[in-house]
Design a protein around this motif. Structure first.
Motif, PDB file in Angstrom:
ATOM      1  N   TYR A 110      55.172   7.469  -1.031  1.00 27.85           N
ATOM      2  CA  TYR A 110      55.710   7.820  -2.348  1.00 27.85           C
ATOM      3  C   TYR A 110      55.990   6.645  -3.272  1.00 27.85           C
ATOM      4  CZ  TYR A 110      56.229  12.344  -0.199  1.00 27.85           C
ATOM      5  OH  TYR A 110      55.977  13.519   0.440  1.00 27.85           O
ATOM      6  N   GLN A 111      56.053   5.449  -2.777  1.00 23.37           N
ATOM      7  CA  GLN A 111      56.358   4.332  -3.668  1.00 23.37           C
ATOM      8  C   GLN A 111      55.108   3.511  -3.944  1.00 23.37           C
ATOM      9  OE1 GLN A 111      59.645   2.453  -1.667  1.00 23.37           O
ATOM     10  NE2 GLN A 111      61.105   3.715  -2.756  1.00 23.37           N
ATOM     11  N   ARG A 112      54.005   4.161  -4.032  1.00 18.93           N
ATOM     12  CA  ARG A 112      52.727   3.528  -4.367  1.00 18.93           C
ATOM     13  C   ARG A 112      52.293   4.010  -5.737  1.00 18.93           C
ATOM     14  NH1 ARG A 112      48.972   1.423  -0.958  1.00 18.93           N
ATOM     15  NH2 ARG A 112      49.798   0.816   1.044  1.00 18.93           N
ATOM     16  N   GLU A 113      51.308   3.328  -6.280  1.00 16.69           N
ATOM     17  CA  GLU A 113      50.734   3.760  -7.549  1.00 16.69           C
ATOM     18  C   GLU A 113      50.072   5.121  -7.356  1.00 16.69           C
ATOM     19  OE1 GLU A 113      47.917   0.838  -8.741  1.00 16.69           O
ATOM     20  OE2 GLU A 113      49.322  -0.801  -8.454  1.00 16.69           O
ATOM     21  N   GLU A 114      49.951   5.862  -8.451  1.00 13.60           N
ATOM     22  CA  GLU A 114      49.264   7.144  -8.383  1.00 13.60           C
ATOM     23  C   GLU A 114      47.831   6.932  -7.913  1.00 13.60           C
ATOM     24  OE1 GLU A 114      50.277  10.352  -8.839  1.00 13.60           O
ATOM     25  OE2 GLU A 114      52.276   9.469  -8.864  1.00 13.60           O
ATOM     26  N   GLY A 115      47.361   7.786  -7.057  1.00 11.09           N
ATOM     27  CA  GLY A 115      46.012   7.693  -6.558  1.00 11.09           C
ATOM     28  C   GLY A 115      45.851   6.756  -5.368  1.00 11.09           C
ATOM     29  N   ARG A 116      46.924   6.082  -4.949  1.00 10.61           N
ATOM     30  CA  ARG A 116      46.840   5.131  -3.840  1.00 10.61           C
ATOM     31  C   ARG A 116      47.532   5.662  -2.577  1.00 10.61           C
ATOM     32  NH1 ARG A 116      43.613   0.802  -4.570  1.00 10.61           N
ATOM     33  NH2 ARG A 116      44.920  -0.221  -3.056  1.00 10.61           N
ATOM     34  N   GLN A 117      47.977   6.932  -2.590  1.00  4.01           N
ATOM     35  CA  GLN A 117      48.675   7.476  -1.439  1.00  4.01           C
ATOM     36  C   GLN A 117      47.769   7.571  -0.219  1.00  4.01           C
ATOM     37  OE1 GLN A 117      49.004   8.839  -4.489  1.00  4.01           O
ATOM     38  NE2 GLN A 117      51.172   8.678  -4.915  1.00  4.01           N
ATOM     39  N   THR A 118      46.468   7.774  -0.424  1.00  8.82           N
ATOM     40  CA  THR A 118      45.566   7.853   0.731  1.00  8.82           C
ATOM     41  C   THR A 118      45.502   6.513   1.455  1.00  8.82           C
ATOM     42  OG1 THR A 118      43.676   7.417  -0.704  1.00  8.82           O
ATOM     43  CG2 THR A 118      44.166   9.722  -0.201  1.00  8.82           C
ATOM     44  N   ASP A 119      45.592   5.410   0.699  1.00 11.42           N
ATOM     45  CA  ASP A 119      45.641   4.099   1.353  1.00 11.42           C
ATOM     46  C   ASP A 119      46.896   3.993   2.223  1.00 11.42           C
ATOM     47  OD1 ASP A 119      43.322   3.468   0.037  1.00 11.42           O
ATOM     48  OD2 ASP A 119      44.316   2.302  -1.541  1.00 11.42           O
ATOM     49  N   GLY A 120      48.006   4.498   1.708  1.00 11.27           N
ATOM     50  CA  GLY A 120      49.245   4.494   2.481  1.00 11.27           C
ATOM     51  C   GLY A 120      49.129   5.349   3.729  1.00 11.27           C
ATOM     52  N   LEU A 121      48.438   6.484   3.593  1.00 11.20           N
ATOM     53  CA  LEU A 121      48.226   7.350   4.746  1.00 11.20           C
ATOM     54  C   LEU A 121      47.446   6.622   5.832  1.00 11.20           C
ATOM     55  CD1 LEU A 121      48.253  10.183   6.093  1.00 11.20           C
ATOM     56  CD2 LEU A 121      46.108  10.606   4.881  1.00 11.20           C
ATOM     57  N   TYR A 122      46.389   5.926   5.446  1.00 10.75           N
ATOM     58  CA  TYR A 122      45.588   5.203   6.434  1.00 10.75           C
ATOM     59  C   TYR A 122      46.363   4.039   7.045  1.00 10.75           C
ATOM     60  CZ  TYR A 122      41.638   7.950   4.836  1.00 10.75           C
ATOM     61  OH  TYR A 122      40.809   8.991   4.533  1.00 10.75           O
ATOM     62  N   GLU A 123      47.215   3.387   6.266  1.00 14.05           N
ATOM     63  CA  GLU A 123      48.040   2.315   6.826  1.00 14.05           C
ATOM     64  C   GLU A 123      49.027   2.854   7.857  1.00 14.05           C
ATOM     65  OE1 GLU A 123      49.795  -0.359   3.997  1.00 14.05           O
ATOM     66  OE2 GLU A 123      47.956  -0.396   2.801  1.00 14.05           O
ATOM     67  N   ILE A 124      49.583   4.032   7.586  1.00 17.06           N
ATOM     68  CA  ILE A 124      50.492   4.659   8.551  1.00 17.06           C
ATOM     69  C   ILE A 124      49.739   5.013   9.828  1.00 17.06           C
ATOM     70  CG2 ILE A 124      51.869   6.735   8.998  1.00 17.06           C
ATOM     71  CD1 ILE A 124      52.600   6.659   5.989  1.00 17.06           C
ATOM     72  N   CYS A 125      48.557   5.582   9.665  1.00 18.63           N
ATOM     73  CA  CYS A 125      47.747   5.941  10.837  1.00 18.63           C
ATOM     74  C   CYS A 125      47.414   4.703  11.668  1.00 18.63           C
ATOM     75  CB  CYS A 125      46.460   6.641  10.398  1.00 18.63           C
ATOM     76  SG  CYS A 125      46.728   8.280   9.700  1.00 18.63           S
ATOM     77  N   ASP A 126      47.068   3.611  10.992  1.00 16.03           N
ATOM     78  CA  ASP A 126      46.734   2.386  11.716  1.00 16.03           C
ATOM     79  C   ASP A 126      47.952   1.774  12.393  1.00 16.03           C
ATOM     80  OD1 ASP A 126      44.101   2.615  10.987  1.00 16.03           O
ATOM     81  OD2 ASP A 126      44.245   1.200   9.306  1.00 16.03           O
ATOM     82  N   ARG A 127      49.071   1.784  11.715  1.00 19.94           N
ATOM     83  CA  ARG A 127      50.267   1.138  12.275  1.00 19.94           C
ATOM     84  C   ARG A 127      50.783   1.876  13.510  1.00 19.94           C
ATOM     85  NH1 ARG A 127      55.806  -0.740   9.261  1.00 19.94           N
ATOM     86  NH2 ARG A 127      56.963  -1.170  11.150  1.00 19.94           N
ATOM     87  N   PHE A 128      50.806   3.208  13.449  1.00 21.20           N
ATOM     88  CA  PHE A 128      51.376   3.977  14.549  1.00 21.20           C
ATOM     89  C   PHE A 128      50.309   4.531  15.495  1.00 21.20           C
ATOM     90  CE2 PHE A 128      54.558   4.442  11.097  1.00 21.20           C
ATOM     91  CZ  PHE A 128      55.577   3.753  11.710  1.00 21.20           C
ATOM     92  N   HIS A 129      49.052   4.281  15.201  1.00 22.38           N
ATOM     93  CA  HIS A 129      47.940   4.752  16.029  1.00 22.38           C
ATOM     94  C   HIS A 129      47.995   6.267  16.205  1.00 22.38           C
ATOM     95  CE1 HIS A 129      47.150   0.571  16.811  1.00 22.38           C
ATOM     96  NE2 HIS A 129      48.384   0.416  17.255  1.00 22.38           N
ATOM     97  N   ILE A 130      48.057   6.953  15.062  1.00 26.42           N
ATOM     98  CA  ILE A 130      48.128   8.417  15.071  1.00 26.42           C
ATOM     99  C   ILE A 130      47.069   8.975  14.131  1.00 26.42           C
ATOM    100  CG2 ILE A 130      50.572   8.559  15.697  1.00 26.42           C
ATOM    101  CD1 ILE A 130      51.241   8.885  12.760  1.00 26.42           C
ATOM    102  N   GLU A 131      46.869  10.287  14.225  1.00 24.60           N
ATOM    103  CA  GLU A 131      45.937  10.964  13.336  1.00 24.60           C
ATOM    104  C   GLU A 131      46.624  11.305  12.023  1.00 24.60           C
ATOM    105  OE1 GLU A 131      44.507  14.375  15.395  1.00 24.60           O
ATOM    106  OE2 GLU A 131      43.402  13.195  16.862  1.00 24.60           O
ATOM    107  N   ARG A 132      45.815  11.733  11.052  1.00 20.00           N
ATOM    108  CA  ARG A 132      46.365  12.046   9.731  1.00 20.00           C
ATOM    109  C   ARG A 132      47.368  13.188   9.794  1.00 20.00           C
ATOM    110  NH1 ARG A 132      41.795  12.712   5.416  1.00 20.00           N
ATOM    111  NH2 ARG A 132      41.111  14.170   6.993  1.00 20.00           N
TER     112      ARG A 132
END
Length: 153
Positions: A110-132
C-alpha cells in the motif's frame, strides 16, 4: 473531533490511514523548513533597481500585502502540522504494535506508487518464499490486525 472519525469504514479506513502515513510523515518532517522559508520571504526587503524605464503604478501597500499573505500561509501550515500530528498520535502506536513482517507486507502493498503494487507482491513472494495467494492472505491478516489495533473489534 477525534482523528479516527475521518476514517469510519474500518477496513477501508485502515487502508486510507495507511496510505496517508507517508504524506503525514512528510508534513511533520518538512513543516519547519517551510515555515522558515515563509518567514524569510515575509521579512525580506524587496529591491528596487533604478532604471530609466518607467514602471506601472506603485502599490503603496505591497509590504503589508506580503506580510498578510505570509501570515495566512503560516496559519495554514500550522493547521496542517496540527492535523498531521493528531494523525500520527493516533496511527503511530498501532503501526508500531504490528510485527516487522506485517509492516513490511503492508508497506509493500500500500505504500508504493500506483501501478507498482505487483512489484511489491513479487518482493513479498521472494522474501517469504510463498505463492501469490499466500501473500494476499498474509496481507489480509496484517490489514485485519491493523484495523483491530486502530478501531478495536
Amino acid at each position: 473531533m477525534h482523528i479516527a472519525w475521518q476514517y469510519l469504514d474500518k477496513r477501508s479506513a485502515a487502508l486510507c490511514a495507511l496510505k496517508d502515513y507517508e504524506s503525514m510523515n512528510h508534513i511533520l518532517s518538512h513543516s519547519e523548513a517551510e515555515r522558515i522559508a515563509i518567514r524569510e520571504h515575509m521579512e525580506g526587503i524587496p529591491s528596487s533597481l533604478p532604471s530609466a524605464i518607467p514602471r506601472g503604478a506603485r502599490n503603496p501597500r505591497a509590504g503589508e500585502d506580503r506580510l498578510i499573505s505570509g501570515l495566512d500561509k503560516m496559519n495554514e501550515l500550522a493547521a496542517r502540522r496540527q492535523q498531521a500530528q493528531a494523525y500520527m498520535d493516533w496511527f503511530q502506536p498501532a503501526w508500531d504494535a504490528l510485527s516487522e513482517e506485517e509492516r513490511y507486507v503492508l508497506s509493500q502493498f500500500y505504500q508504493r506508487e500506483e501501478g507498482r503494487q505487483t512489484d511489491g507482491l513479487y518482493e513479498i513472494c521472494d522474501r517469504f518464499h510463498i505463492e501469490r495467494s499466500s501473500a494476499y492472505k498474509k496481507k489480509d491478516r496484517a490489514l485485519a490486525h491493523l484495523t483491530v489495533l486502530l478501531y478495536g473489534r
